[in-house]
Motif scaffolding. Sequence first.
Motif, mmCIF file in Angstrom:
data_model
loop_
_atom_site.group_PDB
_atom_site.id
_atom_site.type_symbol
_atom_site.label_atom_id
_atom_site.label_comp_id
_atom_site.label_asym_id
_atom_site.label_seq_id
_atom_site.Cartn_x
_atom_site.Cartn_y
_atom_site.Cartn_z
ATOM 1 N N GLU A 38 27.336 18.951 50.458
ATOM 2 C CA GLU A 38 28.371 19.054 49.427
ATOM 3 C C GLU A 38 29.346 17.890 49.511
ATOM 4 O OE1 GLU A 38 29.921 21.157 46.091
ATOM 5 O OE2 GLU A 38 28.043 21.262 47.202
ATOM 6 N N SER A 39 29.690 17.471 50.725
ATOM 7 C CA SER A 39 30.582 16.317 50.872
ATOM 8 C C SER A 39 29.916 15.042 50.380
ATOM 9 C CB SER A 39 31.007 16.165 52.328
ATOM 10 O OG SER A 39 29.911 15.751 53.140
ATOM 11 N N LEU A 40 28.595 14.920 50.562
ATOM 12 C CA LEU A 40 27.875 13.768 50.012
ATOM 13 C C LEU A 40 27.920 13.783 48.497
ATOM 14 C CD1 LEU A 40 26.091 11.291 50.477
ATOM 15 C CD2 LEU A 40 24.106 12.814 50.544
ATOM 16 N N ARG A 41 27.803 14.965 47.916
ATOM 17 C CA ARG A 41 27.926 15.091 46.463
ATOM 18 C C ARG A 41 29.324 14.705 46.001
ATOM 19 N NH1 ARG A 41 28.462 20.751 43.260
ATOM 20 N NH2 ARG A 41 28.411 19.940 41.126
ATOM 21 N N ASP A 248 33.952 11.964 71.226
ATOM 22 C CA ASP A 248 35.264 12.540 71.505
ATOM 23 C C ASP A 248 36.379 11.577 71.126
ATOM 24 O OD1 ASP A 248 36.933 14.645 72.757
ATOM 25 O OD2 ASP A 248 37.394 13.072 74.208
ATOM 26 N N ASN A 249 36.149 10.278 71.317
ATOM 27 C CA ASN A 249 37.151 9.275 70.981
ATOM 28 C C ASN A 249 37.343 9.144 69.478
ATOM 29 O OD1 ASN A 249 38.023 6.086 70.746
ATOM 30 N ND2 ASN A 249 38.736 7.043 72.626
ATOM 31 N N PHE A 250 36.298 9.452 68.714
ATOM 32 C CA PHE A 250 36.352 9.280 67.265
ATOM 33 C C PHE A 250 36.779 10.542 66.516
ATOM 34 C CE2 PHE A 250 33.322 5.514 67.388
ATOM 35 C CZ PHE A 250 34.290 4.624 66.947
ATOM 36 N N THR A 251 36.844 11.686 67.203
ATOM 37 C CA THR A 251 37.077 12.936 66.482
ATOM 38 C C THR A 251 38.549 13.244 66.241
ATOM 39 O OG1 THR A 251 36.898 14.094 68.609
ATOM 40 C CG2 THR A 251 34.933 14.048 67.209
ATOM 41 N N ASN A 252 39.434 12.613 66.963
ATOM 42 C CA ASN A 252 40.856 12.921 66.794
ATOM 43 C C ASN A 252 41.665 11.644 66.952
ATOM 44 O OD1 ASN A 252 43.250 14.270 66.451
ATOM 45 N ND2 ASN A 252 43.307 15.115 68.525
ATOM 46 N N ASN A 253 41.844 10.927 65.850
ATOM 47 C CA ASN A 253 42.612 9.689 65.877
ATOM 48 C C ASN A 253 43.232 9.459 64.501
ATOM 49 O OD1 ASN A 253 40.420 8.875 64.322
ATOM 50 N ND2 ASN A 253 39.418 7.813 66.012
ATOM 51 N N GLN A 254 43.766 8.277 64.294
ATOM 52 C CA GLN A 254 44.418 7.977 63.024
ATOM 53 C C GLN A 254 43.428 7.942 61.862
ATOM 54 O OE1 GLN A 254 47.741 7.695 62.439
ATOM 55 N NE2 GLN A 254 47.950 8.355 64.571
ATOM 56 N N MET A 255 42.157 7.656 62.169
ATOM 57 C CA MET A 255 41.157 7.622 61.112
ATOM 58 C C MET A 255 40.910 9.017 60.542
ATOM 59 S SD MET A 255 39.236 5.310 59.646
ATOM 60 C CE MET A 255 39.280 6.028 58.018
ATOM 61 N N THR A 256 40.745 9.988 61.407
ATOM 62 C CA THR A 256 40.541 11.361 60.932
ATOM 63 C C THR A 256 41.781 11.876 60.209
ATOM 64 O OG1 THR A 256 41.235 12.199 63.101
ATOM 65 C CG2 THR A 256 38.880 11.866 62.749
ATOM 66 N N LEU A 257 42.965 11.465 60.672
ATOM 67 C CA LEU A 257 44.195 11.865 59.986
ATOM 68 C C LEU A 257 44.260 11.268 58.584
ATOM 69 C CD1 LEU A 257 46.933 13.305 60.149
ATOM 70 C CD2 LEU A 257 47.882 11.186 61.115
ATOM 71 N N LEU A 258 43.850 10.010 58.429
ATOM 72 C CA LEU A 258 43.835 9.375 57.116
ATOM 73 C C LEU A 258 42.871 10.093 56.170
ATOM 74 C CD1 LEU A 258 44.541 7.066 55.154
ATOM 75 C CD2 LEU A 258 42.740 5.705 56.252
ATOM 76 N N ILE A 259 41.681 10.422 56.669
ATOM 77 C CA ILE A 259 40.700 11.131 55.841
ATOM 78 C C ILE A 259 41.234 12.498 55.423
ATOM 79 C CG2 ILE A 259 38.397 12.165 55.840
ATOM 80 C CD1 ILE A 259 37.520 9.899 57.723
ATOM 81 N N GLY A 272 38.096 10.915 49.909
ATOM 82 C CA GLY A 272 38.085 11.410 51.279
ATOM 83 C C GLY A 272 36.675 11.612 51.803
ATOM 84 N N SER A 273 35.778 12.127 50.963
ATOM 85 C CA SER A 273 34.385 12.309 51.372
ATOM 86 C C SER A 273 33.701 10.970 51.602
ATOM 87 C CB SER A 273 33.634 13.115 50.310
ATOM 88 O OG SER A 273 34.186 14.398 50.154
ATOM 89 N N ALA A 274 33.980 9.991 50.754
ATOM 90 C CA ALA A 274 33.392 8.664 50.939
ATOM 91 C C ALA A 274 33.877 8.033 52.240
ATOM 92 C CB ALA A 274 33.742 7.768 49.748
ATOM 93 N N MET A 275 35.176 8.187 52.542
ATOM 94 C CA MET A 275 35.707 7.674 53.807
ATOM 95 C C MET A 275 35.025 8.326 54.999
ATOM 96 S SD MET A 275 39.821 7.498 53.150
ATOM 97 C CE MET A 275 40.578 6.217 52.145
ATOM 98 N N SER A 276 34.841 9.635 54.933
ATOM 99 C CA SER A 276 34.226 10.346 56.059
ATOM 100 C C SER A 276 32.769 9.949 56.231
ATOM 101 C CB SER A 276 34.341 11.856 55.856
ATOM 102 O OG SER A 276 33.656 12.258 54.676
ATOM 103 N N TRP A 277 32.055 9.704 55.135
ATOM 104 C CA TRP A 277 30.652 9.302 55.271
ATOM 105 C C TRP A 277 30.525 7.884 55.822
ATOM 106 C CZ3 TRP A 277 25.973 11.394 55.315
ATOM 107 C CH2 TRP A 277 25.847 12.722 54.914
#
Length: 302
Positions: A38-41, A248-259, A272-277
């Motif tokens: 669904e996020s890809l859609r 673990d380093n990528f799951t909680n940082n400024q990038m996830t907060l931005l998304i 937001g979905s495009a950023m996460s993909w």
Amino acid sequence: MKRRIRWTLPRQRSAMGLLFVAPWLLGFALLFAAPMLESLRFSLHQLTFTGDGLTFEYIGLGNFRKALFENAEYNRTLTEAVTDMLVNVPLILLFSLFSASLLNQKFRGRGLARAVFFLPVILASGVAAEMAHVDLMGMVMDNASLETAGDEGSALLQSFELRELLLRSGMNIVLVDYLTGAVDRIYEIVSASGVQMLIFLAGLQSISPALYEASRIEGATGYEAFWKITFPMVSPLIVTNVVYSVIDNFTNNQMTLLIRNTAFKSLDFGLGSAMSWLYFLIISLLLVILTALISRKVFYYD
């Protein structure tokens, strides 16, 4: 007559492996696959809120182009996240392996020492964050933040002094910046090393003592025993810890907060979905590269 299947040892191991990953496969199929698709859609459409709900307008790769070439924060935040990963992961591996080697020794109070080393992981978890809502804990946290603010100048001064000392000794400036950065983020490294330390500790305890006894009979020093026995025997766990540390380093940082803010505060679910993909693809590429490079040097003991 029906032919019976011979349960050879490789086939038994394959069956046990499938049984081991079966809960994850079941959970992925029932809970994760549908939201992921669904996020890809969403990433390929422009979503608009109307009185009838969400309307989808297909725009192809428009959200991906917007994230990479129009958004002012995405590329900078992504670069910082990757840089922090490249700095943190080697330090986490070194510290966790060193700590596990120390905690694997026999001494009085070893269980308490292991608990103390794992304590930062608990303090950095969501449990401690929830405790901050209590009035007493909130006061303690506020006082700690004030003390930290007061000591920030002295901490920076110590880091500056260490940098000047290393530069005067003739050390390369890139290595100096890496070491001073490690000193500045020491609490972050310790907090993120607990799980990796336990994994290394389990691997160290599985090494046969006969190998060390044979090396001592042959006259090997402790340094030689570490590099010839300990390090090769725990090398498969280095791959495991690298994968865990990167994720673990990528799951909680400024990038996830931005998304999260883009999707749920700005209500731009497509962007937001495009950023996460894009973030997911970059993490996957880094994991493939790191795993391929490290796996070439891994020693598997049969």
